[in-house]
Structure formats: structure tokens, C-alpha cells
Design an enzyme around this catalytic site. Structure first.
Site, PDB file in Angstrom:
ATOM      1  N   PHE A 188       6.176  -0.888  -2.091  1.00 49.61           N
ATOM      2  CA  PHE A 188       6.711  -0.200  -0.915  1.00 49.61           C
ATOM      3  C   PHE A 188       7.786   0.740  -1.412  1.00 49.61           C
ATOM      4  O   PHE A 188       8.266   0.625  -2.546  1.00 49.61           O
ATOM      5  CB  PHE A 188       7.248  -1.174   0.146  1.00 49.61           C
ATOM      6  CG  PHE A 188       8.257  -2.164  -0.366  1.00 49.61           C
ATOM      7  CD1 PHE A 188       9.564  -1.784  -0.639  1.00 49.61           C
ATOM      8  CD2 PHE A 188       7.896  -3.485  -0.576  1.00 49.61           C
ATOM      9  CE1 PHE A 188      10.497  -2.700  -1.109  1.00 49.61           C
ATOM     10  CE2 PHE A 188       8.828  -4.399  -1.045  1.00 49.61           C
ATOM     11  CZ  PHE A 188      10.127  -4.009  -1.322  1.00 49.61           C
ATOM     12  N   SER A 189       8.180   1.698  -0.583  1.00 46.12           N
ATOM     13  CA  SER A 189       9.079   2.750  -1.057  1.00 46.12           C
ATOM     14  C   SER A 189      10.456   2.751  -0.426  1.00 46.12           C
ATOM     15  O   SER A 189      11.326   3.492  -0.871  1.00 46.12           O
ATOM     16  CB  SER A 189       8.431   4.130  -0.822  1.00 46.12           C
ATOM     17  OG  SER A 189       8.119   4.288   0.546  1.00 46.12           O
ATOM     18  N   SER A 190      10.697   1.940   0.599  1.00 42.88           N
ATOM     19  CA  SER A 190      12.005   2.008   1.275  1.00 42.88           C
ATOM     20  C   SER A 190      12.720   0.670   1.233  1.00 42.88           C
ATOM     21  O   SER A 190      12.108  -0.395   1.157  1.00 42.88           O
ATOM     22  CB  SER A 190      11.839   2.448   2.734  1.00 42.88           C
ATOM     23  OG  SER A 190      11.307   1.406   3.514  1.00 42.88           O
TER      24      SER A 190
END
Length: 598
Positions: free
Chosen positions: A10-12
Site C-alpha cells: 500500500f502507498s499511504s
């Protein structure tokens, strides 16, 4: 039993705080158990906070490592790669994302998307190519969503920046400021601003961060944060490096430990000083890093560290010391001597008592007319005008690109998510943004050059007044005050003087040199034989401390020769032929100047 590798990404930060990890882990475990797969626990197949849109998960993440293992055939053929959905693998452009997808399949790895239980293998995809079409659609949608999200975030920040006159970007600010009443601007915390000014003044005076910290902690200067345990070097350096001091906000993107500059917003904060003043301190600090800072010690034993060179061999002059005992009393003495000679590298080891040397140099500094010596560079103003024109041209280019991007943004909003021209517009905007980043860097460089040129015009009279003032106070202070004053004096001297060539034994002559000089005098046909004998007899054939001298070289290349008597020879080239012989020998300049010009 086939092996399964669970890939989680995931990126956040919000996703990390939520249930994204546990959800993806649970889905992988359930699928492996249901289909008789051995779930790998050795590889760390997690890219937490890494983006698939900018390929970070491939460049430096776990997915990139997995693909290298696949390429090296360290992952068994027939293994499974479990992902929540295809957009966990890549959110890159469709063809690039598809290439990653098909490369994995060609290597004999089966991809399973856990959210919809789709199974992709090389054989199945060949037999049922419709599943490939589905995967392409998914990848295209993921890329469009990321591109649009990125553009919307940028647009939101653009809107905030355009509205700066009415609303702050954020309430966060340096510790010497606080948000002003309402939604606009910041205001000073006066007592903290005075501390910041003091830090910069001390740094300009040559005081290092460690000494500033020690001074503040000893004096009990109030901290800016209750969480801090005393003043720290890192925070003092952070203040000295902060562009907020002259009012600028530097927007940056921090991702995966890397910081990417985005934009500079001038006049965002109230300024404590001008950028020119800030740059002057920065240049002084950089200069100390290059030539070395001032020495440590209770009273800064060597005011001229980094400046002293041996006039005979060009090597460094180092400080030494000894203890002299007379009538039961011990007296510590310091001296300077050639480092090469001390190490047996061929030069003469001749000591010069440091206290005598310091008095000689300080007497010279007090009397010399720095303004006349240093003068003004006549080319600086023309160079400053050229730099100013370049800055203005860059600003205009940036403004033109901004207008073009506004037009592209309008076109993007009108095109809609499914329009064919969407990618073309986004690509053009990216190209413009890259150009803006390059122009912003070029503008900062041009502005720094303008400041450097401005600061290069040393106000020699001010430097001289400062040195004279410091010398007048030198005998009246002691302890830490004396230490700080000597640091200031050392830094003031180093702003105008580049080098000191020392001749602690004066100038002596070999038999060959004496004979050569005698021939020169005879060929001049101006002197009787007894005059020539008398003149040659005055030359030293051994080191003579009574005739010691030093040559002080200024930043602009000018130099002055200072005799041990304190007399200053006011010329920078060999003396003219019409000089009278007594003056020539008194100055010892016939050979010394020749050596110094080399």
C-alpha cells in the site's frame, strides 16, 4: 506442494494505520490453506508505503527483489504469487504494467488476485485470452486513477498557493514564529527571534555550532521546545540552514526516505534577515569547512590556523609548545615551526615564538589600510547586472509555463476520465512540471550567484574597524568572553587574508647565491670593489632570527612583507632597480619577493 508467495503493498500511512495489512494477510492465508499451497514465510514480500505509480516497489521494493529472484530461477516454476488485486503489482502505464504481468507468467509463476479469485497463468491466458483483456482494463483503470489522484492533489495545492493572500497553507511553522490571528500569515515570537539573530551573528563571527550550543546551555538560554534536552548541535545547524529565516517556504516531497524539491514560495514567512545576509553566513560556514575552522582550547591558542605556510618549502606551519623552568617556576611557551622540517623532510627547523608572531601580525592588522589594499573589483557590477537579467528571464519563463499548465488543467477537466486525449494532456503537464522544477533550480542558482557577487565586494573599511575594535578589547577580557572574542578576531582576519608565508630565519644565502649576487653588482658597473664587499658582507649565510619576516597574502592576491621590526614593505612586485641598496638589503626583498611570486 506448490509454494505461494504473498505480496502486500500500500502507498499511504492511513492504510498502514487501518486494516490493509491484516486484510491482505488473511486473504493470502485463507487461499493457501484452501488450495493446498505452502505459504512462504522467509521472503519479506511487503512494500509498505511504497508507490506502484512511480515504480518505487520495483526500483527498491520487495516486488523488484522477487522479480530478480524469478529471473535468476531461484523461485520454483509453478509457484504462486498472491496479491489482493493487480493494482498492487503496478499502477504504471498500461503497456509497462502489462509487461511486468506477462513476464511473471512467462517465467512459470501463477498470479492469483485474491479480491476476485482470478487465476492467471501462461497456459490459461493463452487458452482464455479474454482474461488478459480483463487484466488490461484493470491496469488501465488503476493507472488513470493514480494519474488523476496525483493531478488532483497537485491542483489542490495549486489552489492553496493561489489563495495564500487569504489563507495559510498550514499552521505549522518554525519555532520562532506562531500563526497570526485568523487564517493568514505568521508573527514573530520576539525573544526567540533574538536568539536566532544571535546564532547567526555568532556563526558569522566564526563561532562553531558546538561552541554556540555550549554557550547557550551554560547561560541557560531558554529552549524553543519543552521536549528538547538542552540545546543541540543538530538544531542550531538546522536554524542556520533554514530558508524560513529569510521568509521562504520550500515545499518538498518525502517518500521512502528520499526528498524531492517541489517548489519555493518566497515571502511566505516574516523574514528575520535578507537572503543576502543569510547567504553571507552560509558562505562563511562553507569557507570554514574548506580551510578548516578555528582551533579549540581555552583561549584559542592559534588565531591564524589554516593560514600559516613555511616560506622556504611551502609546507604547513604547526604549533608546538614546551615548559620552561626558572627558579622553581614553570612557564608554558608556544611556538610555530615548519611541519616538513619537524618530520625530517628537508626544510630547516626554526622556531618562532608564537606570542611574538601574534603581536607582529596584530600590529600589522591594526595599522594596515585594508580599503586601499583590497580595493574593489571593477567587473563585479557588470557580472551582477548579467546575473540579474538571467534571474528575470527565468522568472518570465516560469510564468509562461504556469499559464500553459493552467490551460492544460482546464482541458483535462473538460476531457473527462474516459477521453482518448487524457494521457496526452497528462504527459504534457508532466513535461511542463519537469521543466518548471529545472527552471526553479536554475533560478535559485542564478540568485545565489547574484548574492555571491554582492557579498564579494568586501567592505574593507568595516573589516578594519571591526579588527581594530576587537584588538582594543582583547586585553580587557578573560575566560569564555576572551575565547569568543578571539574566535571573532580570527574569523575577521581570515575574511581578508588568504595566507601567511613565514620566514622565521630570515633570508640566508649559499656560496653560489652570494657569488651570483656579487657578479650582478659588478656587472651593474655602479659600485666600487670595497662597496660590493661591504654589501655582500651584510647578507646572512646562516638563519638569522633578527631578520625574520613574513609575507601576508590577501584574498585578492595583493601581499605585504612585514619585517620583524614591524616595518611593512608596501609593494607586491620585486622592488624597482632605482631602489637604493641599503633599503634593498634592509627589506631582504631581492630573493624573498622572487620566491613569493612563484
Amino acid at each position: 506442494m506448490p509454494k505461494a508467495y504473498s505480496y502486500i503493498r500500500f502507498s499511504s500511512a492511513k492504510q498502514e494505520a487501518g486494516d490493509s495489512i491484516s486484510r491482505q494477510v488473511r486473504l493470502s492465508e485463507e487461499y493457501a490453506a484452501k488450495h493446498g499451497l505452502e505459504l512462504d514465510t522467509e521472503l519479506n514480500m511487503r512494500d509498505l508505503g511504497l508507490s506502484a505509480f512511480d515504480r518505487s516497489n520495483l526500483k527498491k521494493g520487495a516486488l523488484g527483489h522477487f522479480l530478480r529472484l524469478v529471473e535468476e530461477k531461484q523461485i520454483p516454476v509453478g509457484s504462486y504469487l498472491l496479491v489482493e488485486s493487480l493494482d498492487r503489482l503496478s499502477r504504471d502505464k498500461v503497456m509497462d504494467a502489462l509487461s511486468i504481468f506477462t513476464d511473471i507468467l512467462r517465467a512459470g509463476i501463477v498470479i492469483v488476485t485474491l479480491s476476485d479469485n482470478q487465476v492467471y497463468s501462461y497456459e490459461r491466458t493463452n487458452e482464455n485470452w479474454a482474461s488478459l483483456i480483463v487484466s488490461i482494463v484493470i491496469m488501465s483503470r488503476a493507472n488513470e486513477e493514480s494519474a488523476m489522484k496525483s493531478q488532483r492533489l497537485r491542483s489542490a495545492w495549486d489552489a492553496k498557493r493561489r489563495n495564500l493572500a487569504n489563507r495559510r497553507l498550514t499552521a505549522r511553522c518554525p519555532y520562532w514564529l506562531r500563526p497570526a490571528e485568523g487564517d493568514v500569515g505568521f508573527e514573530f515570537i520576539p525573544e526567540r527571534v533574538e536568539v536566532v539573530k544571535r546564532i547567526f551573528q555568532m556563526s558569522l563571527d566564526g563561532v562553531g555550532s558546538a561552541t554556540i550550543v555550549k554557550t547557550f546551555n551554560t547561560e541557560g538560554v531558554p529552549l524553543f521546545s519543552e521536549k528538547a534536552n538542552g540545546w543541540q548541535n543538530s538544531y542550531v545547524q538546522k536554524i542556520l540552514q533554514s530558508p524560513a529565516v529569510y521568509g521562504e517556504l520550500h515545499l518538498q516531497l518525502q517518500r521512502d526516505g528520499e526528498i524531492t524539491p517541489l517548489e519555493v514560495i518566497p515571502d511566505y514567512y516574516p523574514a528575520i534577515m535578507t537572503k543576502e545576509e543569510w547567504k553571507l553566513v552560509a558562505d562563511a560556514r562553507a569557507s570554514r569547512r574548506t580551510r578548516g575552522g578555528v582551533g579549540k582550547g581555552a583561549n584559542l591558542s592559534n588565531l591564524f590556523s589554516g593560514l600559516l605556510r613555511c616560506g622556504y618549502c611551502g609546507g604547513p606551519m604547526n604549533m608546538g609548545g614546551y615548559v620552561e623552568t626558572r627558579r622553581g617556576k614553570h612557564k608554558k611557551s608556544k611556538f610555530i615551526a615548519c611541519s616538513n622540517a619537524r618530520r625530517g623532510l628537508g626544510c630547516k627547523y626554526i622556531q618562532w615564538e608564537y606570542s611574538d608572531f601574534e603581536r607582529l601580525v596584530l600590529r600589522f592588522c591594526k595599522a594596515v589600510d585594508f580599503a586601499r589594499v583590497l580595493g574593489v573589483n571593477p567587473n563585479v557590477q557588470a557580472e551582477m547586472n548579467n546575473a540579474l537579467l538571467r534571474v528575470e528571464a527565468i522568472k518570465q519563463e516560469i510564468a509562461d509555463l504556469g499559464v500553459r499548465n493552467e490551460s492544460l488543467l482546464d482541458a483535462l477537466e473538460k476531457a473527462g476520465q474516459g477521453a482518448a486525449a487524457l494521457q496526452l494532456i497528462i504527459d504534457r503537464m508532466k513535461a511542463n512540471e519537469n521543466k518548471l522544477t529545472a527552471l526553479a533550480a536554475e533560478q535559485r542558482h542564478a540568485e545565489d550567484e547574484l548574492i555571491r557577487l554582492s557579498n564579494s565586494q568586501v567592505d574593507a573599511a568595516v573589516q578594519q574597524n571591526l579588527i581594530v575594535d576587537l584588538l582594543g578589547r582583547l586585553e580587557k577580557l578573560e575566560g569564555s568572553e576572551l575565547h569568543l572574542l578571539r574566535i571573532r578576531l580570527s574569523e575577521a582576519i581570515k575574511r581578508v587574508i588568504a595566507r601567511m608565508d613565514t620566514f622565521p630565519g630570515g633570508r640566508w644565502y649559499s656560496e653560489d647565491e652570494l657569488e651570483e649576487y656579487r657578479r650582478d653588482l659588478v656587472s651593474a658597473e655602479s659600485y666600487e670593489a670595497d662597496q660590493i664587499d661591504d654589501m655582500c658582507a651584510k647578507l646572512d649565510t646562516e638563519p638569522n632570527k633578527k631578520h625574520r619576516l613574513l609575507m601576508i597574502v590577501f584574498k585578492n592576491g595583493e601581499h605585504r612583507t612585514v619585517l620583524s621590526s614591524g616595518k611593512v614593505l608596501d609593494q607586491k612586485t620585486p622592488p624597482p632597480a632605482e631602489w637604493d641598496i641599503p633599503t634593498l638589503f634592509e627589506s631582504l626583498a631581492f630573493k624573498v619577493f622572487k620566491a613569493a611570486v612563484i
